[in-house]
Design a protein around this motif. Structure first.
Motif, PDB file in Angstrom:
ATOM      1  N   ILE A 535     -28.713 -48.972   7.502  1.00 48.87           N
ATOM      2  CA  ILE A 535     -27.294 -48.644   7.678  1.00 48.87           C
ATOM      3  C   ILE A 535     -27.030 -48.467   9.166  1.00 48.87           C
ATOM      4  N   SER A 536     -25.743 -48.422   9.547  1.00 45.37           N
ATOM      5  CA  SER A 536     -25.408 -48.229  10.962  1.00 45.37           C
ATOM      6  C   SER A 536     -25.678 -46.778  11.378  1.00 45.37           C
ATOM      7  N   LEU A 537     -25.910 -46.612  12.683  1.00 52.26           N
ATOM      8  CA  LEU A 537     -26.155 -45.260  13.198  1.00 52.26           C
ATOM      9  C   LEU A 537     -24.919 -44.371  13.021  1.00 52.26           C
ATOM     10  N   ALA A 538     -23.720 -44.936  13.087  1.00 49.28           N
ATOM     11  CA  ALA A 538     -22.495 -44.152  12.872  1.00 49.28           C
ATOM     12  C   ALA A 538     -22.444 -43.587  11.463  1.00 49.28           C
ATOM     13  N   ASP A 539     -22.813 -44.409  10.442  1.00 49.01           N
ATOM     14  CA  ASP A 539     -22.838 -43.909   9.069  1.00 49.01           C
ATOM     15  C   ASP A 539     -23.883 -42.816   8.910  1.00 49.01           C
ATOM     16  N   GLU A 540     -25.042 -42.993   9.568  1.00 46.83           N
ATOM     17  CA  GLU A 540     -26.098 -41.982   9.468  1.00 46.83           C
ATOM     18  C   GLU A 540     -25.642 -40.653  10.076  1.00 46.83           C
ATOM     19  N   ILE A 541     -24.950 -40.700  11.225  1.00 47.23           N
ATOM     20  CA  ILE A 541     -24.469 -39.477  11.870  1.00 47.23           C
ATOM     21  C   ILE A 541     -23.418 -38.790  11.000  1.00 47.23           C
ATOM     22  N   THR A 542     -22.482 -39.562  10.432  1.00 51.38           N
ATOM     23  CA  THR A 542     -21.463 -38.986   9.542  1.00 51.38           C
ATOM     24  C   THR A 542     -22.104 -38.343   8.325  1.00 51.38           C
ATOM     25  N   TYR A 543     -23.110 -39.024   7.763  1.00 47.69           N
ATOM     26  CA  TYR A 543     -23.800 -38.505   6.573  1.00 47.69           C
ATOM     27  C   TYR A 543     -24.498 -37.185   6.900  1.00 47.69           C
ATOM     28  N   GLN A 557     -22.719 -19.162   7.202  1.00 39.46           N
ATOM     29  CA  GLN A 557     -22.547 -19.178   8.660  1.00 39.46           C
ATOM     30  C   GLN A 557     -23.728 -18.573   9.417  1.00 39.46           C
ATOM     31  N   LYS A 558     -24.926 -18.528   8.765  1.00 38.39           N
ATOM     32  CA  LYS A 558     -26.104 -18.002   9.458  1.00 38.39           C
ATOM     33  C   LYS A 558     -26.883 -19.115  10.143  1.00 38.39           C
ATOM     34  N   MET A 559     -26.321 -20.279  10.268  1.00 39.98           N
ATOM     35  CA  MET A 559     -26.965 -21.371  10.968  1.00 39.98           C
ATOM     36  C   MET A 559     -25.904 -22.118  11.774  1.00 39.98           C
ATOM     37  N   SER A 560     -26.335 -22.778  12.795  1.00 40.85           N
ATOM     38  CA  SER A 560     -25.470 -23.634  13.588  1.00 40.85           C
ATOM     39  C   SER A 560     -26.218 -24.919  13.890  1.00 40.85           C
ATOM     40  N   PHE A 561     -25.491 -25.976  14.111  1.00 39.31           N
ATOM     41  CA  PHE A 561     -26.125 -27.258  14.368  1.00 39.31           C
ATOM     42  C   PHE A 561     -25.280 -28.047  15.358  1.00 39.31           C
ATOM     43  N   GLU A 562     -25.911 -29.021  15.989  1.00 38.03           N
ATOM     44  CA  GLU A 562     -25.199 -29.918  16.887  1.00 38.03           C
ATOM     45  C   GLU A 562     -25.871 -31.286  16.852  1.00 38.03           C
ATOM     46  N   ILE A 563     -25.083 -32.332  16.896  1.00 39.06           N
ATOM     47  CA  ILE A 563     -25.564 -33.710  16.899  1.00 39.06           C
ATOM     48  C   ILE A 563     -25.116 -34.326  18.208  1.00 39.06           C
ATOM     49  N   LEU A 564     -26.079 -34.667  19.050  1.00 41.48           N
ATOM     50  CA  LEU A 564     -25.810 -35.186  20.385  1.00 41.48           C
ATOM     51  C   LEU A 564     -26.182 -36.665  20.440  1.00 41.48           C
ATOM     52  N   THR A 565     -25.278 -37.479  20.936  1.00 38.85           N
ATOM     53  CA  THR A 565     -25.499 -38.925  21.014  1.00 38.85           C
ATOM     54  C   THR A 565     -25.274 -39.383  22.441  1.00 38.85           C
ATOM     55  N   GLU A 573     -23.112 -50.557  16.066  1.00 37.96           N
ATOM     56  CA  GLU A 573     -23.946 -51.763  16.042  1.00 37.96           C
ATOM     57  C   GLU A 573     -25.409 -51.458  15.748  1.00 37.96           C
ATOM     58  N   LEU A 574     -25.920 -50.310  16.197  1.00 37.34           N
ATOM     59  CA  LEU A 574     -27.321 -49.982  15.960  1.00 37.34           C
ATOM     60  C   LEU A 574     -27.547 -49.665  14.491  1.00 37.34           C
ATOM     61  N   GLU A 575     -28.703 -50.061  13.977  1.00 36.62           N
ATOM     62  CA  GLU A 575     -29.056 -49.818  12.590  1.00 36.62           C
ATOM     63  C   GLU A 575     -30.320 -48.970  12.504  1.00 36.62           C
ATOM     64  N   VAL A 576     -30.353 -48.121  11.492  1.00 38.51           N
ATOM     65  CA  VAL A 576     -31.509 -47.258  11.241  1.00 38.51           C
ATOM     66  C   VAL A 576     -31.811 -47.330   9.749  1.00 38.51           C
ATOM     67  N   PRO A 577     -33.029 -47.042   9.333  1.00 35.23           N
ATOM     68  CA  PRO A 577     -33.358 -47.033   7.902  1.00 35.23           C
ATOM     69  C   PRO A 577     -32.517 -45.984   7.167  1.00 35.23           C
ATOM     70  N   THR A 604     -30.788 -29.004  16.179  1.00 37.26           N
ATOM     71  CA  THR A 604     -30.269 -29.971  17.136  1.00 37.26           C
ATOM     72  C   THR A 604     -30.810 -31.350  16.784  1.00 37.26           C
ATOM     73  N   ILE A 605     -29.902 -32.339  16.727  1.00 36.73           N
ATOM     74  CA  ILE A 605     -30.272 -33.735  16.471  1.00 36.73           C
ATOM     75  C   ILE A 605     -29.780 -34.546  17.658  1.00 36.73           C
ATOM     76  N   ARG A 606     -30.683 -35.309  18.288  1.00 41.05           N
ATOM     77  CA  ARG A 606     -30.338 -36.091  19.480  1.00 41.05           C
ATOM     78  C   ARG A 606     -30.707 -37.552  19.262  1.00 41.05           C
ATOM     79  N   PHE A 607     -29.857 -38.442  19.746  1.00 39.31           N
ATOM     80  CA  PHE A 607     -30.094 -39.878  19.686  1.00 39.31           C
ATOM     81  C   PHE A 607     -30.030 -40.420  21.110  1.00 39.31           C
ATOM     82  N   ASN A 608     -31.131 -41.020  21.574  1.00 42.42           N
ATOM     83  CA  ASN A 608     -31.222 -41.558  22.928  1.00 42.42           C
ATOM     84  C   ASN A 608     -31.805 -42.972  22.872  1.00 42.42           C
ATOM     85  N   MET A 609     -31.458 -43.779  23.865  1.00 41.33           N
ATOM     86  CA  MET A 609     -32.038 -45.121  24.011  1.00 41.33           C
ATOM     87  C   MET A 609     -33.086 -45.067  25.116  1.00 41.33           C
TER      88      MET A 609
END
Length: 688
Positions: A535-543, A557-565, A573-577, A604-609
């Protein structure tokens, strides 16, 4: 000759009947006879202006009966005056009479000594603190005059307030003054009884409002409670202006003046408009009127502050002028707003309560103003208006309508809440049906896939091993991948359903409804992703964002998260399993929220090239770490999660099928030379 003798005889007779009078402004009375309310205005000489006690005997006193008045009088400036009275006792015995001038604010009574110096005999006044409870009984000043002699007395009047009670100097003997006091007490007892009844009714309404506010906290109840408290204090202080009554605030006599005009503006204008704004929800329904109410409240708050400032400076007349102008300037805007609200009464049932309550007070106030029997100038001040009972009736009607409106509003809120709960129950039943259908579909999918695996294995066994080895390996890997995907989906759905069940058991219907909506989205995407390998990386991030939002609600509310791209990444355009990162994220949520050293878990979730064809995915948490997690898994009854092992197997199968070269690295941060804890998962996904 006869005429001349008659004139002389008449002149001599007149001289014999004249009593000796020492001066033109001297009052000569036989004090041994009854004295019952003799008007002595014409015998008082007046000096209008400020002067000290030592200056009082030498002031230029003049005859001026215009300063006296039998009714209340509106003052525009501070009234400071000295009065002088010379009383001659023409009777045969030493006698005592009482001088009464009315219930004034500050009175100082002096007598002239033999040396010409003034001696303070008594003080009285509404603004003066007298320790005893009967402090208003000091208004009758005793005049002691020996037989055949004359005495001079001085009275200093100071009234900085905006109104002055009747100022009529009269004389009484002891018996007639007692009768006068009894008559006055009976009049004030009726007024006090009315005020006490009003205070009792307001206290009952306040108690009901406080109980409703405890059950359903909202701004209208809070403003109405403040309105009632202000009125209760206002009417309690009204008792301070009634003679012969016990005082609640005798130690602070100025409190009734500091709270008189500010209470009128604060209760009948400021709090009433704050209550109407919140009660009718004008910000959402009528924004233009809400802005008018907002700026009007600023104006009335400024008037209250100005009143307090002037009174602190010793000027009590300007606050009365402020109230007068504020009242008259508000008539037309209030009338327009009432007409506008009346035209919308059919669409908003709460308007009638606010409108009827406000009109009850203002119409009765206007009626009292035009029926006023006091000879005072054009002013709406309640203390200057009679009959006073109409104003009290208006206050009670306004309070009752406001209280009835709050009760009706609470009823509507309760009905809306009940309707929402019914809708949530219906939605929950539908979701249970959906859950049952999904379970059946998943079971059918597992059976079909199991049958397919058996069939493929049977076909592969019938083929020659050497000639079909490559094709066999590829198909076998694809079949195993589908089986693993089928294993992941029920595991994830089970966790989500547990979270939904928790919210329902806690009766948190609002969060349950949002959770169900997001859960429906995840179910659709899960079923969709289960049919696709990539699937596309955008769909994976939304999911992942939706999944973590659900987990955050479940953990209260005892947890916090962040997704950094990385901004340079084109996520479309990028695809991931498909669903490769989800088990690691789920594991990080499970173990990252159990660290006792952190009150709030951070994921924390980070996506880098790293290169043009290498995507780096990092999942990092501040949880207990791998070592501690393994210790917990050894405990009896602890849940054994296989999601990470399944994702690792999927990565290996994908590498065999598509030669992707996916690399997964799991790091326990506690093994580093730092004091950090948690787990870091690093996944490298080449782009084909």
């Amino acid at each position: 000759m006869n005429r001349l003798s008659l004139i002389c005889l008449l002149f001599c007779s007149a001289l014999l009947r004249m009593e000796p009078v020492s001066a033109q402004d001297t009052l000569s009375l036989n004090l041994s006879r009854p004295v019952n309310g003799i008007d002595i205005r014409s015998y008082f000489t007046v000096f209008a202006g400020q002067a000290t006690v030592s200056q009082a005997p030498g002031l230029a006193y003049q005859q001026d009966t215009s300063v006296f008045h039998p009714r209340k009088k509106l003052l525009h400036n501070k009234h400071d005056a000295w009065f002088r009275l010379t009383l001659h006792n023409s009777g045969p015995v030493d006698s005592l009479v009482y001088l009464f001038t009315g219930w004034q604010e500050q009175l100082y009574f002096y007598s002239s000594g033999d040396n010409g110096q003034l001696r303070l005999e008594a003080t009285a006044g509404m603004m003066l603190y007298v320790p005893d409870a009967d402090r208003w009984d000091n208004y009758a000043f005793p005049l002691k005059v020996p037989a055949g002699q004359a005495r001079t007395f001085y009275l200093h009047l100071v009234n900085p307030y905006y109104r002055e009670n009747e100022l009529m100097p009269v004389l009484y003997d002891a018996i007639h003054y007692a009768q006068f006091r009894h008559r006055e007490a009976n009049v004030y007892k009726g007024e006090v009884l009315l005020i006490q009844i009003v205070i009792g009714m307001l206290i009952v309404l306040l108690s009901i409002t406080v109980i409703n506010y405890v059950q359903l906290p909202d701004k209208p109840s809070m403003y109405f409670a403040a309105y009632l408290l202000g009125l209760i204090l206002f009417f309690c202080l009204r008792l301070e202006t009634k003679p012969y009554q016990l005082s609640f605030f005798h130690a602070t006599p100025l409190l009734k003046y500091f709270w008189d005009v500010p209470a009128l503006i604060g209760c009948f204008y400021l709090m009433a408009m704050l209550f109407g704004n919140a009660f009718l929800n004008l910000r959402e329904r009528y924004p233009l009127m809400e802005r008018y109410y907002f700026y009007s409240n600023i104006f009335y708050a400024a008037c209250i502050v100005a009143c307090w400032v002037f009174m602190a400076m010793g000027d009590f007349t300007i606050p009365g002028e402020i109230f007068t102008w504020a009242t008259f300037l508000s008539l037309i805007p209030f009338g327009i707003s009432f007409i506008a609200l009346g035209r919308r009464m059919r669409h908003h049932p709460l308007i009638r309560f606010f409108l009827f309550g406000s009109l009850s007070l203002y119409l009765l106030a206007i009626w009292s103003f035009f029926r006023n029997t006091e000879p005072v100038p054009f002013t709406p001040l309640p203390e200057m208006i009679t009959p006073y009972g109409l104003l009290v009736l208006g206050v009670l009607l306004q309070s009752l309508f406001y209280a009835a409106g709050l009760s009706y509003r609470n009823k509507l809120v309760h009905q809306e809440k009940t309707r929402t709960q019914e809708l949530l129950i219906k939605q929950l039943n539908k979701n249970k049906e959906l859950q049952h259908k999904l379970n059946e579909q998943l079971e059918e999918l597992v059976r079909e896939q199991t049958t397919e695996i058996v069939r493929k294995k049977t076909e592969l066994e019938e083929q020659r091993k050497l000639q079909m080895e490559a094709e066999y390996s590829k198909k076998f890997a694809e079949i195993e991948l589908k089986a693993i995907r089928a294993q992941i989906n029920p595991h994830f759905i089970f966790n989500c359903l547990n979270s939904i069940q928790l919210f329902v058991m806690q009766r948190d219907y609002e969060h349950a409804q949002k959770y169900l909506s997001d859960f429906s989205y995840l179910i659709r995407k899960t079923l969709d992703f289960s049919r696709r390998n990539f699937i596309s990386l955008a769909d994976e991030i939304t999911y992942l964002n939706t999944y973590l939002g659900l987990e955050k609600m479940r953990f209260e509310q005892k947890m916090s998260f962040e997704i950094l791209t990385d901004p340079s990444i084109n996520t479309a355009e990028l695809e991931v399993p498909a669903m490769l990162l989800q088990p690691y994220v789920e594991n990080a949520v499970k173990h990252g929220m159990n660290n006792e050293e952190h009150t709030t878990g951070l994921l924390t979730i980070r996506f880098n090239m790293l290169a043009h064809d290498m995507l780096e995915c990092i999942v990092e948490d501040n949880g207990i770490g791998i070592a501690r997690s393994r210790e917990l898994r050894t405990l009896p009854g602890h849940h054994q999660s296989s999601g990470m092992e399944i994702s690792s197997n999927r990565a290996e199968l994908l590498n065999k099928m598509y030669n992707t070269g996916i690399q997964i690295e799991i790091i326990d941060k506690s093994t580093r030379e730092t004091q950090e804890s948690g787990t870091l998962v690093r996944v490298l996904i080449p782009q084909l």
